[in-house]
Design a protein around this motif. Structure first.
Motif, short mmCIF file in Angstrom:
data_model
loop_
_atom_site.label_atom_id
_atom_site.label_comp_id
_atom_site.label_asym_id
_atom_site.label_seq_id
_atom_site.Cartn_x
_atom_site.Cartn_y
_atom_site.Cartn_z
N GLN A 112 0.85 -1.18 0.00
CA GLN A 112 0.00 0.00 0.00
C GLN A 112 0.89 1.24 0.00
O GLN A 112 1.88 1.29 0.73
N ARG A 168 1.18 5.82 -1.16
CA ARG A 168 0.63 7.10 -1.57
C ARG A 168 1.70 7.83 -2.36
O ARG A 168 2.88 7.66 -2.13
N ARG A 220 0.07 8.49 7.19
CA ARG A 220 -0.73 8.84 6.01
C ARG A 220 -1.24 7.59 5.29
O ARG A 220 -2.22 7.65 4.56
N ALA A 226 -5.00 6.35 6.04
CA ALA A 226 -6.17 6.98 5.43
C ALA A 226 -6.78 6.04 4.40
O ALA A 226 -6.10 5.26 3.76
N ARG A 227 -8.10 6.10 4.27
CA ARG A 227 -8.78 5.25 3.31
C ARG A 227 -8.83 5.90 1.92
O ARG A 227 -9.19 5.25 0.94
N THR A 228 -8.50 7.16 1.84
CA THR A 228 -8.51 7.86 0.55
C THR A 228 -7.09 8.14 0.11
O THR A 228 -6.17 8.21 0.92
N LYS A 229 -6.91 8.26 -1.16
CA LYS A 229 -5.64 8.62 -1.79
C LYS A 229 -4.54 7.58 -1.61
O LYS A 229 -3.39 7.84 -1.87
N THR A 230 -4.91 6.40 -1.14
CA THR A 230 -3.90 5.33 -1.06
C THR A 230 -4.12 4.38 -2.23
O THR A 230 -5.24 4.22 -2.71
N GLN A 231 -3.05 3.78 -2.68
CA GLN A 231 -3.12 2.81 -3.76
C GLN A 231 -2.48 1.51 -3.29
O GLN A 231 -1.69 1.50 -2.35
#
Length: 122
Positions: A18, A20, A30, A33-38
């Motif tokens: 995982q 960012r 960071r 976070a559930r958003t903006k992670t790949q």
């Protein structure tokens, strides 16, 4: 060759990483976070003529290793069994159990530390 070797493997055969692309590289908070992670599936790490195959389980690593060895032979390549080693890193507080990975019924040497390009991985 790697693409062909791994095309029929299951999604659980490998390691998900995982990440960012924004912000500080080493700010691990960071990543929570559930958003903006790949997330990216990693099965191999390549450098020049060396390859490291990675998996979470011994069974998954055996499948990846077998596919890699079979596809190598299709391309006229050979896996040097005497130079090939298996490094198992258990989760923290888990007991070390020596893995049994083989290619063509030849067991690979298990090690607890590996030196590569002057770095020691243990």
């Amino acid at each position: 060759m790697i693409a062909q070797a791994t095309e029929d493997l299951a999604p659980e055969d490998g390691v998900y990483v995982q990440y960012r692309l924004d912000g500080s590289l080493f700010n691990l908070r960071r990543l929570q976070a559930r958003t903006k992670t790949q997330e990216r599936l990693i099965r191999d790490l390549l450098f020049a003529d060396d390859a490291a195959l990675v998996a979470h389980t011994e069974q998954a690593l055996q499948r990846i290793t077998s596919c890699f060895a079979e596809t190598s032979s299709l391309f006229g390549l050979e896996v040097r069994l005497k130079k090939t080693e298996v490094l198992h890193q258990p989760a923290p507080h888990d007991m070390y159990i020596q893995p049994h990975i083989s290619i063509n019924n030849t067991g690979l040497k298990a090690t607890q530390q590996f030196t590569y390009l002057g770095s020691i991985i243990s």
